[in-house]
Design a protein around this motif. Structure first.
Motif, mmCIF file in Angstrom:
data_model
loop_
_atom_site.group_PDB
_atom_site.id
_atom_site.type_symbol
_atom_site.label_atom_id
_atom_site.label_comp_id
_atom_site.label_asym_id
_atom_site.label_seq_id
_atom_site.Cartn_x
_atom_site.Cartn_y
_atom_site.Cartn_z
ATOM 1 N N LEU A 21 -5.930 2.764 8.694
ATOM 2 C CA LEU A 21 -7.073 1.993 7.682
ATOM 3 C C LEU A 21 -6.820 0.434 7.618
ATOM 4 C CD1 LEU A 21 -7.863 4.370 4.799
ATOM 5 C CD2 LEU A 21 -9.264 3.986 6.751
ATOM 6 N N ALA A 22 -5.377 -0.054 7.355
ATOM 7 C CA ALA A 22 -5.105 -1.056 7.112
ATOM 8 C C ALA A 22 -5.169 -1.912 8.352
ATOM 9 C CB ALA A 22 -3.677 -1.351 6.448
ATOM 10 N N ALA A 23 -5.078 -1.416 9.709
ATOM 11 C CA ALA A 23 -5.016 -1.894 10.892
ATOM 12 C C ALA A 23 -6.476 -2.342 11.034
ATOM 13 C CB ALA A 23 -4.390 -1.330 12.147
ATOM 14 N N ARG A 24 -7.388 -1.764 10.472
ATOM 15 C CA ARG A 24 -8.937 -1.988 10.803
ATOM 16 C C ARG A 24 -9.762 -2.497 9.717
ATOM 17 N NH1 ARG A 24 -6.851 1.857 13.569
ATOM 18 N NH2 ARG A 24 -7.319 2.385 15.564
ATOM 19 N N PRO B 19 9.629 -0.988 7.658
ATOM 20 C CA PRO B 19 8.245 -1.630 7.921
ATOM 21 C C PRO B 19 8.786 -3.104 8.405
ATOM 22 C CG PRO B 19 8.039 -0.549 5.771
ATOM 23 C CD PRO B 19 9.504 -0.339 6.435
ATOM 24 N N VAL B 20 9.557 -3.636 7.650
ATOM 25 C CA VAL B 20 9.988 -5.284 8.220
ATOM 26 C C VAL B 20 10.594 -5.189 9.586
ATOM 27 C CG1 VAL B 20 11.848 -7.082 7.862
ATOM 28 C CG2 VAL B 20 10.583 -5.712 5.814
ATOM 29 N N GLU C 23 8.759 -6.871 12.634
ATOM 30 C CA GLU C 23 9.471 -7.948 13.687
ATOM 31 C C GLU C 23 9.255 -7.694 15.113
ATOM 32 O OE1 GLU C 23 12.785 -9.319 10.199
ATOM 33 O OE2 GLU C 23 13.525 -7.980 12.118
ATOM 34 N N ARG C 24 9.014 -6.388 15.408
ATOM 35 C CA ARG C 24 9.061 -6.132 16.826
ATOM 36 C C ARG C 24 7.668 -5.778 17.505
ATOM 37 N NH1 ARG C 24 13.397 -5.231 14.739
ATOM 38 N NH2 ARG C 24 15.293 -4.983 15.733
ATOM 39 N N GLY C 25 6.674 -6.450 16.697
ATOM 40 C CA GLY C 25 5.436 -6.545 17.113
ATOM 41 C C GLY C 25 4.624 -5.262 16.765
ATOM 42 N N ALA C 26 4.961 -4.658 15.743
ATOM 43 C CA ALA C 26 4.473 -3.201 15.580
ATOM 44 C C ALA C 26 3.020 -3.732 14.745
ATOM 45 C CB ALA C 26 5.322 -2.078 14.756
#
Length: 657
Positions: free
Chosen positions: A409-412, A489-490, A494-497
Motif C-alpha cells: 500500500l505504501a508503495a502505491r 528497512p534501512v 540503501e540498496r534501492g528497495a
C-alpha cells in the motif's frame, strides 16, 4: 486421527474456501500478467524514446559548437547519469555514418555489435520508429540532426528484464495478498463457525448434561433466530418445565467468545504493523528540523519512544484494569492508538511526531492489556494455555499480514495514507469490540498481573533469573527491534528497495515464527530441555544474521530474517518455562502473574533500546556492520547463558514466608 480431521465439517469448509480462493486469484493473476505486457511495453518504449532523444540533443549541441563526433568527451559521464535515473539502461552507443562505433558505454563495443546484429524479435504494439527488440534488449536508435554528422546515430539499449520485472513484482504482490486473504478467510470462517455453531453446541451439551442429572439449573443463554436457535429454544422449554417441577429458577449460561480475541489482537497489532516497513524512511523526512540529533539518533529515538511507552504503560494499565474493565479499556486504547496513528500521518515536525508516536504506544499497551484480561477472565487453569495461544495467533497473523500489505500500500498510496489506514483498522477494532469481547465479568479473580515493588525486588534477587533477563530475554528483544525493525528497512532502502520489497522482507519473520513456533514448543515440552532451547534459539538467530557483515546483499539479509524468526520461535516459547523454574521462590511469595510481569517489563524496556543501539552502531560503523555487531552480542549472550544454566544447580522452591 488424520481421517477424522479430514471428515470434520469445519476442515472441509476451510479447504473448499481456500482452494476456491487460490484458483480464482491465481487465474486472475496469470491473466493480468499476460494482458499487462503490452501496456508495460508501450510505457517502456515511450520512456526509452525520451531518454534517447535527450542524449541525441546533448550530442547535437556539442556538434553545433564545432566539436567533431569522435572528439566529444563526457559521453560516459552522461551515460552514468542516465543509469542513475533509470537502472534498466544497459548500454549507449554512438555510431558514425558508416555504422562504425564511435563511443560505447555500459558494454564493450564488441558486445554491443553482437546485440545489434542479432535477429529482430516480434515487437508488441506501442513501439516507435527506430525501436527494435534484439538480443534480449529494447534498442532505440535515433539519427543525429546536425548536418556535419549526417548518417550518424545514437542508440540506447534497455535490458529486456525491464519488461518483466514490474510484472514479476506485481505477481509477488498478488501472491502476498492471496496469502493474506487465505489467512484472514480462515480467521473469519473460524470466528463465524465458532460463534454460531461450536459455542452454542458446547453450551447445549452442558445444559443437557445438567438436565440429565435432574438438576435443571442451566438455560442456554445465546439468542439465535435460525434453525439451531429453534432447537436451543426447545431445549430451554424442557429445562424450564423440569425446573418448575422442582421449584427452582434456572440461570442462563453461555460459552465465552474467546475466539474473538484473535481478531481483536490482530486488529490492534496490524494497525501498527501496516507502517512497519516505512517507519525509518518516513521518520527520516522529519530529521531536518533537529539537525543536532543526527539522522540515526533521531530515527532511533522515534522508534524507541513507542516501545518505551508500551513498556511503561502496560503495568499502569494492569493496575487500572479492575476499575475500568476490559471493554472500556480496549475501546480507550484503540481510540488512543487511532489518534496516535492519525497524528503520525499529519505531523508537521519532529517533536510533535514524537508525541504522536508515544500516544500510539500508549494505545497499543492499553489494548494489549485489555486482550490479556479478556483471556484471563474467560479461561481457567484447564484452558488458560489455549486462550493465550488464541491471542498469540492473532498477533502472529498481524506480524505476517501487516508489513507485507502495508509495504504494498505504501508503495502505491504513500506513507501518510498508510498510517491513516492503520488508524482506520484501530477504529474498526472499537466498532467490533462489543460483538467480539462480550460483557465485563468483574467478579472474576483472574486479572492481568500487577507488578508491585516487592515482586520486582524479590524477583530480581535471583542471580539466575537476572542472567535469563540479561543474556536471553533482553538480547532477543534487542535483535527484534534493532535488527528487524530498524536495520533491515534501512539496509534494504540503501540498496534501492521500495516499501513493498521491505514489507515482503519483514513478512519472512512472521511466517517462519508462525509455522515453527508450535512445533518447537511441543518439542521443548516433550524433552524438557527449555534452557538448552533458549540458548540454541539465540545462537541460531545470531549465526543467521552474522554473515550480513561480510556479504551485504539482499538474500543474505533475508536469510538473517528467517534465522531470527526460527531462533526466536525456539527461544521465546521456552523462556517462560525457564523463568518459572528460576524464580520459584519469588513465585511462592508473589504469585506467577507478578513475576512474569516483571520479566515482560524488563525485556520490553531492554528491547526499547534496540533502535537506539542499532542507530548508534550504524552511525559509527555502517548498517551492515551494525547487523554483525548485534549478532555477535546476541550470540555471545546465548553462549554465556548456556554456560550459566549448565553449571548452576537447579533451584529448589522455598517455602512461603
Amino acid at each position: 486421527m488424520i481421517r477424522r480431521w479430514l471428515l470434520d465439517p469445519v476442515t472441509q469448509c476451510i479447504c473448499i474456501t481456500g482452494v476456491a480462493l487460490a484458483v480464482a486469484l491465481s487465474g486472475i493473476s496469470l491473466l493480468s500478467f499476460h494482458t499487462s505486457q503490452d501496456a508495460l511495453f508501450g510505457q517502456l518504449a515511450g520512456k526509452a524514446l525520451i531518454e534517447t532523444d535527450q542524449a541525441r540533443r546533448r550530442i547535437d549541441r556539442a556538434l553545433d559548437l564545432g566539436i567533431p563526433l569522435d572528439g566529444i568527451v563526457g559521453i560516459d559521464a552522461m551515460f552514468k547519469g542516465l543509469v542513475a535515473a533509470e537502472p534498466d539502461i544497459a548500454f549507449m552507443v554512438v555510431s558514425g555514418s558508416d555504422d562504425g562505433i564511435v563511443s560505447a558505454s555500459g558494454l564493450s563495443a564488441s558486445e554491443i555489435g553482437v546485440i545489434q546484429a542479432a535477429a529482430p524479435e516480434a515487437m508488441p504494439e506501442g513501439a516507435a520508429s527506430g525501436q527494435s527488440l534484439r538480443g534480449g534488449h529494447l534498442i532505440t536508435r535515433l539519427p543525429l540532426t546536425t548536418p556535419s554528422a549526417a548518417g550518424s546515430h545514437v542508440a540506447i539499449g534497455y535490458d529486456a528484464e525491464a519488461l518483466t520485472r514490474p510484472l514479476r513484482d506485481s505477481l509477488v504482490d498478488v501472491g502476498i495478498i492471496l496469502l493474506a486473504i487465505m489467512l484472514l478467510s480462515f480467521e473469519l470462517m473460524l470466528l463465524v463457525l465458532t460463534v454460531n455453531v461450536v459455542l452454542p453446541a458446547r453450551t447445549a451439551i452442558r445444559v443437557l448434561r445438567e438436565a440429565a442429572t435432574g438438576r435443571f439449573s442451566l438455560l442456554h443463554g445465546q439468542v439465535m433466530t435460525d434453525e439451531l436457535g429453534r432447537v436451543l429454544g426447545r431445549i430451554n422449554e424442557g429445562v424450564r418445565r423440569g425446573a418448575a417441577k422442582l421449584g427452582i429458577t434456572p440461570s442462563a449460561t453461555h460459552e465465552p467468545r474467546l475466539v474473538g480475541v484473535r481478531l481483536l489482537a490482530f486488529l490492534f497489532v496490524c494497525a501498527e504493523e501496516l507502517a512497519r516497513p516505512i517507519m525509518p524512511a518516513y521518520f527520516e523526512t522529519f530529521i531536518t528540523s533537529v539537525p543536532a540529533l543526527g539522522r540515526e539518533t533521531a530515527i532511533g529515538m522515534m522508534m524507541g519512544a513507542h516501545m518505551i511507552m508500551v513498556a511503561l504503560i502496560t503495568p499502569a494499565a494492569s493496575m487500572l484494569y479492575g476499575h475500568i474493565g476490559r471493554r472500556h479499556m480496549y475501546a480507550a486504547g484503540a481510540l488512543i492508538a487511532t489518534l496516535g496513528l492519525l497524528g503520525t500521518a499529519f505531523a508537521q515536525g519532529f517533536w510533535d511526531l514524537l508525541l504522536w508516536r508515544t500516544l500510539s504506544g500508549a494505545g497499543y499497551a492499553i489494548t494489549f492489556t485489555a486482550c490479556q484480561g479478556f483471556v484471563l477472565e474467560s479461561t481457567g487453569q484447564a484452558n488458560r494455555s489455549q486462550g493465550v495461544a488464541m491471542m498469540v495467533s492473532g498477533i502472529m497473523l498481524a506480524d505476517v499480514c501487516g508489513p507485507a500489505i502495508g509495504g504494498i500500500l505504501a508503495a502505491r498510496i504513500g506513507y501518510p495514507a498508510t498510517f491513516v489506514l492503520g488508524a482506520g483498522l484501530a477504529l474498526l477494532a472499537v466498532v467490533l469490540m462489543p460483538r467480539l469481547m462480550g460483557p465485563d465479568t468483574r467478579a472474576t479473580a483472574d486479572r492481568p498481573p500487577r507488578i508491585t515493588w516487592s515482586a520486582l525486588t524479590g524477583t530480581l534477587r535471583s542471580p539466575r533469573f537476572v542472567a535469563l533477563l540479561l543474556l536471553a530475554a533482553i538480547p532477543s528483544k534487542v535483535l527484534l527491534t534493532g535488527y528487524l525493525y530498524y536495520l533491515v528497512p534501512v539496509a534494504l532502502i540503501e540498496r534501492g528497495a521500495n516499501a513493498a520489497e521491505v514489507g515482503r522482507a519483514l513478512m519472512i519473520y512472521g511466517l517462519v515464527a508462525l509455522v515453527s513456533g508450535p512445533l518447537f514448543a511441543r518439542l521443548a515440552d516433550a524433552r524438557g530441555r527449555h534452557g538448552l532451547a533458549v540458548a540454541a534459539g539465540g545462537l541460531i538467530a545470531a549465526m543467521g544474521i552474522l554473515p550480513v557483515a561480510e556479504i551485504p546483499v539482499a538474500w543474505v539479509i533475508f536469510l538473517g530474517i528467517a534465522a531470527l524468526g526460527l531462533g526466536q520461535a525456539l527461544s521465546i516459547s521456552s523462556q517462560v518455562s525457564v523463568a518459572i523454574d528460576l524464580s520459584a521462590a519469588a513465585i511462592n511469595v508473589h504469585g506467577t502473574g507478578p513475576v512474569m510481569g516483571v520479566m515482560r517489563l524488563m525485556e520490553r524496556l531492554g528491547g526499547s533500546f534496540g533502535p537506539f543501539v542499532a542507530a548508534s552502531l550504524a552511525a559509527a560503523f555502517g548498517t551492515t556492520t551494525a547487523m554483525g555487531l548485534l549478532a555477535l552480542y546476541a550470540g555471545g549472550s546465548a553462549i554465556l547463558f548456556l554456560a550459566v544454566s549448565m553449571r548452576a544447580p537447579k533451584p529448589q522452591p522455598d517455602a512461603p514466608s
